[in-house]
Design a protein around this motif. Structure first.
Motif, PDB file in Angstrom:
ATOM      1  N   ASP A   1      14.572 -24.471   9.489  1.00  0.00           N
ATOM      2  CA  ASP A   1      14.953 -24.257   8.085  1.00  0.00           C
ATOM      3  C   ASP A   1      14.658 -22.802   7.741  1.00  0.00           C
ATOM      4  O   ASP A   1      13.971 -22.491   6.774  1.00  0.00           O
ATOM      5  CB  ASP A   1      14.180 -25.210   7.169  1.00  0.00           C
ATOM      6  N   GLU A   2      15.212 -21.907   8.560  1.00  0.00           N
ATOM      7  CA  GLU A   2      14.895 -20.484   8.457  1.00  0.00           C
ATOM      8  C   GLU A   2      15.194 -19.888   7.088  1.00  0.00           C
ATOM      9  O   GLU A   2      14.548 -18.931   6.666  1.00  0.00           O
ATOM     10  CB  GLU A   2      15.630 -19.702   9.556  1.00  0.00           C
ATOM     11  N   ASP A   3      16.195 -20.448   6.369  1.00  0.00           N
ATOM     12  CA  ASP A   3      16.537 -19.928   5.045  1.00  0.00           C
ATOM     13  C   ASP A   3      15.810 -20.653   3.917  1.00  0.00           C
ATOM     14  O   ASP A   3      15.943 -20.288   2.756  1.00  0.00           O
ATOM     15  CB  ASP A   3      18.050 -20.037   4.817  1.00  0.00           C
ATOM     16  N   GLY A   4      15.016 -21.682   4.255  1.00  0.00           N
ATOM     17  CA  GLY A   4      14.373 -22.500   3.234  1.00  0.00           C
ATOM     18  C   GLY A   4      13.011 -22.022   2.792  1.00  0.00           C
ATOM     19  O   GLY A   4      12.434 -22.566   1.857  1.00  0.00           O
ATOM     20  N   GLY A   5      12.480 -21.012   3.459  1.00  0.00           N
ATOM     21  CA  GLY A   5      11.162 -20.514   3.074  1.00  0.00           C
ATOM     22  C   GLY A   5      10.494 -19.800   4.227  1.00  0.00           C
ATOM     23  O   GLY A   5      11.122 -19.476   5.240  1.00  0.00           O
ATOM     24  N   TYR A   6       9.204 -19.579   4.089  1.00  0.00           N
ATOM     25  CA  TYR A   6       8.462 -18.812   5.083  1.00  0.00           C
ATOM     26  C   TYR A   6       6.980 -19.156   4.982  1.00  0.00           C
ATOM     27  O   TYR A   6       6.544 -19.827   4.046  1.00  0.00           O
ATOM     28  CB  TYR A   6       8.662 -17.311   4.867  1.00  0.00           C
ATOM     29  N   ALA A   7       6.239 -18.660   5.963  1.00  0.00           N
ATOM     30  CA  ALA A   7       4.787 -18.818   5.956  1.00  0.00           C
ATOM     31  C   ALA A   7       4.129 -17.458   6.069  1.00  0.00           C
ATOM     32  O   ALA A   7       4.627 -16.568   6.768  1.00  0.00           O
ATOM     33  CB  ALA A   7       4.331 -19.705   7.107  1.00  0.00           C
ATOM     34  N   VAL A   8       3.033 -17.298   5.380  1.00  0.00           N
ATOM     35  CA  VAL A   8       2.138 -16.161   5.554  1.00  0.00           C
ATOM     36  C   VAL A   8       1.077 -16.625   6.539  1.00  0.00           C
ATOM     37  O   VAL A   8       0.505 -17.709   6.379  1.00  0.00           O
ATOM     38  CB  VAL A   8       1.515 -15.744   4.204  1.00  0.00           C
TER      39      VAL A   8
END
Length: 141
Positions: free
Chosen positions: A45-52
């Motif tokens: 889900d590369e476009d759905g968010g990210y992680a720090v």
């Protein structure tokens, strides 16, 4: 094969948080973590968010604080299916006293050291900015 193949222990912990920057600052301060550069996109889900990503340089444990663009909001509730809590082990009972002092110095509310003599363990319980329960845990013997 008899039994499960071996593991090397917990590699990372990845909660979804409501404010990734506020949580990153809190976790880095409380656990003395280093922030890794960049952001990690969600697998599948590369476009759905990210992680720090934060790392404990002493143990190698990674904490990936996840931001989802479609976050539904609402407070954490361990009574729903999903994470109840996560606990970090400490080597000695005295380490819990040191942690209690550290959390006090940071102004992080906590239970104080709870000694469960009949069950041979001691713990400190506290919560992150989203209310996710965290523990520091020592088992006797």
């Amino acid at each position: 094969m008899t039994g499960a193949p071996p593991t090397t222990g917990v590699h990372h912990f990845s909660p979804t948080v409501s404010d990734v920057e506020a949580s990153a600052g809190w976790y880095a301060r409380v656990f003395d973590l280093d922030r890794l550069p960049g952001e990690a996109r969600h697998h599948g889900d590369e476009d759905g968010g990210y992680a720090v990503l934060l790392i404990d340089r002493r143990t190698g444990l990674l904490i990936g604080l996840h931001h989802h663009h479609g976050h539904h909001g609402g407070p954490f509730d361990e009574r729903r299916a999903g994470l109840d809590h996560i606990a970090w082990g400490v080597r000695d009972r005295a380490d819990l006293d040191a942690w209690a002092g550290w959390l006090d110095d940071l102004g992080v509310a906590h239970s104080g050291v709870i000694d469960k003599v009949a069950r041979s363990y001691s713990a400190i319980v506290f919560r992150d900015p989203d209310g996710i329960q965290l523990e520091l845990f020592h088992r006797d013997g």
